[in-house]
Design an enzyme around this catalytic site. Structure first.
Site, PDB file in Angstrom:
ATOM      1  N   LYS A  60     -11.391   6.135  -0.043  1.00 50.46           N
ATOM      2  CA  LYS A  60     -11.572   6.675  -1.394  1.00 50.46           C
ATOM      3  C   LYS A  60     -12.272   8.022  -1.381  1.00 50.46           C
ATOM      4  O   LYS A  60     -12.103   8.825  -2.306  1.00 50.46           O
ATOM      5  CB  LYS A  60     -12.345   5.675  -2.245  1.00 50.46           C
ATOM      6  N   HIS A  91     -15.064  -6.427 -12.263  1.00 44.27           N
ATOM      7  CA  HIS A  91     -14.244  -5.358 -11.675  1.00 44.27           C
ATOM      8  C   HIS A  91     -12.894  -5.844 -11.166  1.00 44.27           C
ATOM      9  O   HIS A  91     -12.236  -5.138 -10.387  1.00 44.27           O
ATOM     10  CB  HIS A  91     -15.007  -4.645 -10.554  1.00 44.27           C
ATOM     11  N   ARG A 125       0.718   1.385  -2.566  1.00 44.94           N
ATOM     12  CA  ARG A 125       1.498   0.159  -2.345  1.00 44.94           C
ATOM     13  C   ARG A 125       2.062  -0.319  -3.669  1.00 44.94           C
ATOM     14  O   ARG A 125       1.812   0.266  -4.732  1.00 44.94           O
ATOM     15  CB  ARG A 125       0.598  -0.927  -1.765  1.00 44.94           C
TER      16      ARG A 125
END
Length: 449
Positions: free
Chosen positions: A115, A235, A296
């Protein structure tokens, strides 16, 4: 052209891929771990190949997967989502073995699998990001960053690798940093084998909006509009919507342009999702920030399929076979405008105690009856007699309901009715929780307060 496909996954996504391949005339091979022989995907492929080992470890064994592909004459492997789907090393090994990896190339997976690298790409592409650190941090550096935000500031500690809400914590006070950092590091190491963490300023009252893109590796990239994923638990997504009911055409254009520009910068090939946080308090000029990309097929690709009436997995397989976006009918000018709304909820085998703690539930399904009818789709892997396995994710089925109405509340009501038609016995599920969720006025109105 892909002629024989090995599906390196299980559960509902393996079934989804097997059906798409069959519709294209591609023969298929399923793989399964020693403790997963009773799963439905083993019965839906043309052939099934046993893997040594149990649980997720078997599906993560690159050598075994490639050996199975060679033994069964497969020229391509589809990883689905999870497991090996975002592993650059796996994509690289496939290329070395002369087997097509149905997904982005290894270089792209390397960028978006970290990230911090993805965030740097956003900056280079002129896409806004949240105030944060350019690299991994220690606990003390995280504490200093929080202090720099001033009174009332809050930050997110995030794992540099992986996803699914693991290795992520909201921190609002300096006295919370040490414990949150330790927990995030432990989760990241356990889940992804990489304990690197970075921090970003938290955006209060944000919507989570993601853009579906597709590219053919030539630098041409198309967006397939956006999805709303703001309703989450710790989350992790609970409900996905296409298109996002709350954003304006002008904001939608800004988000989709940002996603396309980032994907084009790396000559993206295959399907991908770019995720953003959007200020829920503003209109056309709302601020937004890129947070991560998933290189993906997404769990929630289904809602995009329903509002566009496209089979994204078939398109993914065709692009892996070397066809261009123009040849598969996915140039931007060829993509339809979403019609109505589609909503997805995930049916898990789980229990929730009085404290709100969620735990997987196990057992044997004695009854498995799913809803049907116009606008109702169930992507599931259950059947009467199926024994759940605690070694794998608790997802049993995805319910997707589409309404042609421009009124979002109609789609929510249709999803609620379909949930009421499920009959699952023998194992406890979250259906009751989802029913209650869909009756909440804020959910019906798509309102964030």
């Amino acid at each position: 052209m892909v002629t024989r496909l090995l599906v390196a996954n299980r559960g509902e996504i393996a079934l989804r891929i097997l059906r798409a391949a069959a519709d294209l005339g591609i023969s298929t091979v399923a793989v399964y771990s020693r403790d997963d022989a009773g799963s439905l995907h083993t019965r839906r492929a043309d052939e099934a190949s046993a893997l040594q080992g149990t649980g997720a470890a078997a599906y993560l064994d690159i050598d075994q997967i490639l050996d199975a592909a060679r033994a069964h004459g497969c020229d391509a492997i589809h990883p689905g989502y999870g497991f090996l789907s975002e592993q650059a090393a796996f994509a690289r090994r496939c290329a070395e073995a002369g087997v097509t990896f149905v997904g982005p190339d290894a270089e792209t997976l390397t960028i978006f699998g970290d990230k911090i690298q993805a965030r740097a790409l956003a900056v280079r592409s002129g896409v806004p990001v949240l105030r944060g650190t350019p690299g991994s941090v220690t606990a003390e550096q995280a504490r200093q960053f929080l202090v720099s935000l001033g009174d009332g500031g809050a930050m997110m500690i995030k794992a540099a690798a992986g996803g699914g809400g693991r290795g992520m914590r909201l921190v609002t006070g300096v006295d919370e940093v040490e414990e949150a950092y330790t927990r995030c590091h432990s989760e990241a190491m356990q889940s992804f084998g990489n304990g690197d963490l970075y921090v970003e300023e938290a955006m209060p009252r944000a919507r989570h909006v993601e853009v579906q893109i597709v590219g053919d590796g030539s630098g041409v990239v198309t967006h397939l509009w956006e999805r709303e994923c703001s309703i989450q638990r710790r989350h992790q997504k609970l409900m996905e919507i296409a298109p996002c009911p709350a954003i304006s055409p002008a904001l939608r254009a800004r988000l989709t342009t940002a996603a396309v520009n980032m994907a084009a910068a790396v000559r993206y090939r295959s399907l991908g999702t770019f995720e953003f946080l959007v200020d829920a308090q503003a209109g056309d000029g709302a601020s937004y920030a890129f947070i991560e990309a998933n290189a993906r097929l997404q769990v929630e690709h289904t809602v995009t399929e329903e509002v566009l009436q496209l089979d994204l997995v078939q398109k993914q397989l065709q692009i892996a076979s070397g066809r261009s976006l123009a040849e598969v009918g996915l140039l931007q000018s060829q993509v339809p405008t979403p019609q109505g709304y589609a909503v997805q909820v995930r049916i898990n085998t789980e229990t929730i105690d009085a404290t709100g703690t969620v735990r997987p539930a196990g057992g044997v399904l004695t009854t498995y009856e799913v809803p049907s009818g116009r606008g109702v789709r169930v992507d599931g892997c259950g059947y009467a007699g199926f024994r759940t396995n605690p070694n794998f994710d608790s997802l049993l089925a995805k319910l997707i309901c589409r309404s042609p109405s421009p009124d979002f509340a109609v789609a929510v009501a249709a999803t609620y009715r379909a949930l009421c038609e499920f009959r699952i016995e023998g194992v406890r599920t979250n259906i009751g929780f989802l029913q209650n969720l869909l009756l909440q006025p804020d959910v019906i109105a798509d309102r964030i307060d």
